[in-house]
Design a protein around this motif. Structure first.
Motif, PDB file in Angstrom:
ATOM      1  N   ILE A 118      13.030  -7.631  -6.139  1.00 46.48           N
ATOM      2  CA  ILE A 118      13.425  -6.657  -5.119  1.00 46.48           C
ATOM      3  C   ILE A 118      14.901  -6.314  -5.251  1.00 46.48           C
ATOM      4  CG2 ILE A 118      13.650  -6.251  -2.631  1.00 46.48           C
ATOM      5  CD1 ILE A 118      11.346  -8.224  -2.197  1.00 46.48           C
ATOM      6  N   VAL A 119      15.201  -5.019  -5.133  1.00 45.72           N
ATOM      7  CA  VAL A 119      16.581  -4.530  -5.085  1.00 45.72           C
ATOM      8  C   VAL A 119      16.874  -4.083  -3.656  1.00 45.72           C
ATOM      9  CG1 VAL A 119      18.189  -2.725  -5.838  1.00 45.72           C
ATOM     10  CG2 VAL A 119      16.668  -3.833  -7.504  1.00 45.72           C
ATOM     11  N   ILE A 120      17.958  -4.573  -3.087  1.00 39.40           N
ATOM     12  CA  ILE A 120      18.378  -4.200  -1.736  1.00 39.40           C
ATOM     13  C   ILE A 120      19.517  -3.198  -1.830  1.00 39.40           C
ATOM     14  CG2 ILE A 120      19.299  -5.012   0.473  1.00 39.40           C
ATOM     15  CD1 ILE A 120      16.552  -6.122  -0.014  1.00 39.40           C
ATOM     16  N   LEU A 121      19.305  -2.022  -1.255  1.00 37.76           N
ATOM     17  CA  LEU A 121      20.323  -0.976  -1.263  1.00 37.76           C
ATOM     18  C   LEU A 121      20.922  -0.876   0.137  1.00 37.76           C
ATOM     19  CD1 LEU A 121      17.824   1.062  -3.209  1.00 37.76           C
ATOM     20  CD2 LEU A 121      20.109   0.785  -4.135  1.00 37.76           C
ATOM     21  N   GLY A 122      22.080  -1.504   0.301  1.00 40.84           N
ATOM     22  CA  GLY A 122      22.716  -1.588   1.606  1.00 40.84           C
ATOM     23  C   GLY A 122      23.073  -3.032   1.906  1.00 40.84           C
ATOM     24  N   THR A 123      24.040  -3.212   2.787  1.00 39.74           N
ATOM     25  CA  THR A 123      24.480  -4.571   3.118  1.00 39.74           C
ATOM     26  C   THR A 123      24.686  -4.733   4.626  1.00 39.74           C
ATOM     27  OG1 THR A 123      26.797  -3.921   2.729  1.00 39.74           O
ATOM     28  CG2 THR A 123      25.602  -4.959   0.888  1.00 39.74           C
ATOM     29  N   GLY A 124      24.117  -3.826   5.408  1.00 36.77           N
ATOM     30  CA  GLY A 124      24.283  -3.869   6.853  1.00 36.77           C
ATOM     31  C   GLY A 124      23.310  -4.814   7.517  1.00 36.77           C
ATOM     32  N   ILE A 148      14.518  -1.376  -1.618  1.00 37.68           N
ATOM     33  CA  ILE A 148      14.604  -1.192  -0.169  1.00 37.68           C
ATOM     34  C   ILE A 148      15.912  -0.497   0.177  1.00 37.68           C
ATOM     35  CG2 ILE A 148      14.644  -2.343   2.071  1.00 37.68           C
ATOM     36  CD1 ILE A 148      13.055  -4.629   0.865  1.00 37.68           C
ATOM     37  N   ILE A 149      15.807   0.759   0.619  1.00 32.10           N
ATOM     38  CA  ILE A 149      16.979   1.523   1.031  1.00 32.10           C
ATOM     39  C   ILE A 149      17.224   1.239   2.508  1.00 32.10           C
ATOM     40  CG2 ILE A 149      18.002   3.827   1.251  1.00 32.10           C
ATOM     41  CD1 ILE A 149      16.066   4.761  -0.949  1.00 32.10           C
ATOM     42  N   ALA A 150      18.198   0.369   2.773  1.00 33.18           N
ATOM     43  CA  ALA A 150      18.500  -0.045   4.144  1.00 33.18           C
ATOM     44  C   ALA A 150      19.925   0.379   4.484  1.00 33.18           C
ATOM     45  CB  ALA A 150      18.326  -1.549   4.293  1.00 33.18           C
ATOM     46  N   VAL A 151      20.098   1.695   4.618  1.00 30.91           N
ATOM     47  CA  VAL A 151      21.400   2.273   4.956  1.00 30.91           C
ATOM     48  C   VAL A 151      21.220   3.141   6.191  1.00 30.91           C
ATOM     49  CG1 VAL A 151      22.195   2.224   2.560  1.00 30.91           C
ATOM     50  CG2 VAL A 151      21.021   4.259   3.423  1.00 30.91           C
ATOM     51  N   SER A 152      22.307   3.703   6.700  1.00 30.76           N
ATOM     52  CA  SER A 152      22.204   4.589   7.863  1.00 30.76           C
ATOM     53  C   SER A 152      21.349   5.802   7.520  1.00 30.76           C
ATOM     54  CB  SER A 152      23.594   5.048   8.308  1.00 30.76           C
ATOM     55  OG  SER A 152      24.175   5.901   7.339  1.00 30.76           O
ATOM     56  N   LYS A 208      19.595  10.158   2.128  1.00 31.08           N
ATOM     57  CA  LYS A 208      19.427  11.204   1.106  1.00 31.08           C
ATOM     58  C   LYS A 208      20.454  11.047  -0.016  1.00 31.08           C
ATOM     59  CE  LYS A 208      18.696  16.168   0.464  1.00 31.08           C
ATOM     60  NZ  LYS A 208      19.422  16.165  -0.834  1.00 31.08           N
ATOM     61  N   THR A 209      21.677  10.675   0.333  1.00 34.97           N
ATOM     62  CA  THR A 209      22.712  10.483  -0.690  1.00 34.97           C
ATOM     63  C   THR A 209      22.306   9.401  -1.670  1.00 34.97           C
ATOM     64  OG1 THR A 209      24.459  11.158   0.845  1.00 34.97           O
ATOM     65  CG2 THR A 209      25.132   9.879  -1.075  1.00 34.97           C
ATOM     66  N   VAL A 210      21.771   8.303  -1.151  1.00 34.52           N
ATOM     67  CA  VAL A 210      21.320   7.209  -2.015  1.00 34.52           C
ATOM     68  C   VAL A 210      20.144   7.664  -2.871  1.00 34.52           C
ATOM     69  CG1 VAL A 210      20.253   4.921  -2.047  1.00 34.52           C
ATOM     70  CG2 VAL A 210      22.155   5.390  -0.493  1.00 34.52           C
ATOM     71  N   THR A 251      13.977   2.204   5.538  1.00 34.50           N
ATOM     72  CA  THR A 251      13.700   1.372   6.714  1.00 34.50           C
ATOM     73  C   THR A 251      13.949   2.122   8.023  1.00 34.50           C
ATOM     74  OG1 THR A 251      15.974   0.494   6.749  1.00 34.50           O
ATOM     75  CG2 THR A 251      14.342  -0.705   5.431  1.00 34.50           C
ATOM     76  N   SER A 252      14.018   3.454   7.948  1.00 36.18           N
ATOM     77  CA  SER A 252      14.376   4.267   9.108  1.00 36.18           C
ATOM     78  C   SER A 252      13.179   4.568  10.004  1.00 36.18           C
ATOM     79  CB  SER A 252      14.994   5.591   8.623  1.00 36.18           C
ATOM     80  OG  SER A 252      15.092   6.517   9.669  1.00 36.18           O
ATOM     81  N   GLY A 253      13.448   4.627  11.312  1.00 36.48           N
ATOM     82  CA  GLY A 253      12.396   5.015  12.245  1.00 36.48           C
ATOM     83  C   GLY A 253      12.263   6.512  12.380  1.00 36.48           C
ATOM     84  N   ALA A 254      13.336   7.250  12.110  1.00 35.27           N
ATOM     85  CA  ALA A 254      13.349   8.693  12.370  1.00 35.27           C
ATOM     86  C   ALA A 254      13.254   9.559  11.117  1.00 35.27           C
ATOM     87  CB  ALA A 254      14.627   9.063  13.140  1.00 35.27           C
TER      88      ALA A 254
END
Length: 253
Positions: free
Chosen positions: A3-9, A63-67, A72-74, A89-92
């Motif tokens: 797994i690759v994690i994109l984001g650190t939040g 897993i794109i876990a950013v704001s 879209k930028t990622v 991982t976004s709800g919206a």
């Protein structure tokens, strides 16, 4: 699974730790801030990456876990030849933003997560969506390793869930702050409210909220309502909030 994690939040941190605990290998952690990437990568024994061109194309899950604003930028900067499933991982955000990938999906947690606060993810109902039934079943299976409450959910249902979560979490939290500020303005201790906050939260674990609604609005206690509005009349925004919520309770009682 690699797994690759994109984001650190907040979400990225919890996901990275949870999937590693379940035996998956976190191969890379990405952040445009190299220090952030290194910090989380060290926790999960992964390679830290601060340039999306360095992302491996051989992982099984990304897993794109950013704001929401950064998703879209990622996506636009990710390599085109990724072989694994790409999820956000976004709800919206709709699943369709990931259309350029052959396999895509969503793993959305309707929960307020903080990276420095331990949270029992096993009680969180992760909402799962995939662009094919095979992808959905794969994502559902790995999500259920973390929480048996994980379930399939389309994009329309997911944004509805997200809106509902905003009402019960973000809006209620904002109202808590209104109440705390009111007490402090009149030299009262905010600790006075903690028992009723807990009592209300406990009641809705077992009852329909409107069945346990109390207060002047449900009783149509006009005299008390007017007294409250009189105290609030120097703050137009609070007066409007109070009136709107009072009207809602009266209308739905």
């Amino acid at each position: 699974m690699d797994i690759v994690i994109l984001g650190t939040g907040n979400i990225a941190t919890h996901y990275a730790k949870a999937f590693q605990t379940q035996g998956h290998r976190i191969t890379q952690v990405y952040s445009k801030t190299s220090a952030n990437a290194s910090a989380l990568a060290e926790v999960v024994s992964a390679e830290s990456v601060h340039d999306l061109s360095q992302i491996s194309d051989s992982a099984e899950l990304y897993i794109i876990a950013v704001s929401d604003q950064a998703i879209k930028t990622v996506i636009d900067q990710l390599p085109h030849q990724l072989k694994g499933i790409v999820v956000h991982t976004s709800g919206a955000t709709p699943l369709t933003v990931l259309n350029r990938f052959e396999k895509s999906g969503v793993i959305y947690p309707p929960q307020s997560l903080s990276k420095n606060v331990e949270t029992d993810l096993s009680v969180i109902p992760f909402a799962i969506e995939g662009n094919t039934s095979e992808v959905e079943q794969t994502l559902l299976a790995i999500a259920q390793q973390i929480s048996y409450k994980s379930f399939l959910c389309n994009s329309h249902q997911r944004i509805t869930l997200h809106i509902a979560a905003v009402f019960v979490n973000n809006f209620s939290n904002a109202l808590y702050q209104v109440a705390f500020d009111l007490l402090r303005q009149h030299h009262l201790d905010v600790e006075l409210l903690r028992p009723i906050i807990l009592e209300t939260a406990n009641k809705v674990q077992h009852h329909e909220p409107k069945k346990v609604q109390t207060g002047p609005a449900i009783r149509n206690d006009v005299q008390t309502i007017h007294s409250h509005l009189k105290l609030l009349n120097q703050d137009e925004s609070l007066t409007q909030i109070y009136q709107n919520l009072t009207d809602l309770i009266i209308k739905t009682r």
